[in-house]
Design a protein around this motif. Structure first.
Motif, PDB file in Angstrom:
ATOM      1  N   HIS A 187       0.809  -1.214   0.000  1.00  0.00           N
ATOM      2  CA  HIS A 187       0.000   0.000   0.000  1.00  0.00           C
ATOM      3  C   HIS A 187       0.844   1.266   0.000  1.00  0.00           C
ATOM      4  CE1 HIS A 187      -3.884  -2.089   1.657  1.00  0.00           C
ATOM      5  NE2 HIS A 187      -3.481  -2.554   0.485  1.00  0.00           N
ATOM      6  N   TYR A 205       1.856   6.465   1.615  1.00  0.00           N
ATOM      7  CA  TYR A 205       0.874   5.433   1.979  1.00  0.00           C
ATOM      8  C   TYR A 205      -0.428   5.694   1.249  1.00  0.00           C
ATOM      9  CZ  TYR A 205      -2.263   2.679   4.993  1.00  0.00           C
ATOM     10  OH  TYR A 205      -3.201   1.799   5.473  1.00  0.00           O
ATOM     11  N   PRO A 207      -3.873   3.734   1.093  1.00  0.00           N
ATOM     12  CA  PRO A 207      -4.741   2.631   1.508  1.00  0.00           C
ATOM     13  C   PRO A 207      -5.580   2.118   0.345  1.00  0.00           C
ATOM     14  CG  PRO A 207      -4.857   4.425   3.075  1.00  0.00           C
ATOM     15  CD  PRO A 207      -4.107   4.951   1.894  1.00  0.00           C
ATOM     16  N   TRP A 209      -4.502   0.874  -2.338  1.00  0.00           N
ATOM     17  CA  TRP A 209      -3.799   0.915  -3.620  1.00  0.00           C
ATOM     18  C   TRP A 209      -2.970  -0.338  -3.800  1.00  0.00           C
ATOM     19  CZ3 TRP A 209       1.415   0.843  -4.943  1.00  0.00           C
ATOM     20  CH2 TRP A 209       1.718   1.208  -6.268  1.00  0.00           C
TER      21      TRP A 209
END
Length: 210
Positions: A187, A205, A207, A209
């Motif tokens: 992620h 970061y 989320p 992905w």
């Protein structure tokens, strides 16, 4: 927590000494702070402090042990040498996201607080004679990462998110990619930026992905 004072007298009977210390650093900046009215800037400061307290408690962290340098729109925090880096990286950002979301549920839309969060671990000089805050490469890196264009852009592209998290190369390699962190390495995506002629790299970061 310890707030860096505006001035600090030189200790009597001592000579300034320079000693490098390795610590975990955390930088937080409020997105769009300068566009707020003075009243909303104060509200943002209060809400950010509240959210950080909630996030630290939810992640099992003791904010009273943090040393912090504050600005109107953010915080540069140096965590104690016994801080659990895996715990901080894996839990604090999601907890801060939840805390800001909870505050937004009861606040007027213009009061919503969204932040950029950067994490790095490295060498610095803290305490005397660094009287205006931590000195060294590490605090510069975390400050540049939190201000990086890809991190700012993330919040523009994802209006549903309250926190844009970026970690340094070292944090990603040693902590996230270890398999011990609560945040999956898949992620994160590598980003690079140039600030004041110097290249910086980190991992953003994202989320969900993949």
């Amino acid at each position: 927590m310890t707030v860096v004072p505006a001035s600090l007298p030189e200790p009597q009977g001592t000579r300034p000494g320079l000693r490098l210390t390795f610590r975990l650093l955390l930088a937080v900046d409020v997105q769009g702070y300068s566009r707020r009215t003075p009243g909303l800037q104060v509200a943002a400061q209060l809400d950010l402090l509240d959210a950080m307290e909630r996030a630290a408690e939810a992640a099992g962290l003791d904010r009273d042990s943090w040393s912090q340098q504050v600005t109107g729109d953010g915080v540069l925090a140096v965590l104690p040498d016994d801080a659990d880096i895996v715990l901080v990286v894996g839990r604090f950002a999601p907890a801060l996201e939840d805390a800001l979301a909870a505050l937004a549920e009861t606040a007027a839309p213009e009061r919503r607080v969204r932040v950029r969060l950067a994490l790095h671990h490295g060498a610095m000089i803290i305490g005397w004679p660094a009287v205006l805050g931590p000195a060294g490469h590490a605090p510069v890196v975390v400050s540049r990462l939190v201000d990086a264009r890809p991190v700012r852009r993330y919040l523009d592209v994802h209006p549903e998110r309250n926190v844009a998290l970026i970690v340094s190369d070292q944090i990603f390699r040693d902590v996230v990619d270890s398999g011990l962190c609560a945040l999956p390495p898949a992620h994160f995506s590598q980003v690079r930026t140039v600030i004041k002629g110097i290249r910086y790299a980190g991992y953003l970061y994202e989320p969900g992905w993949l």
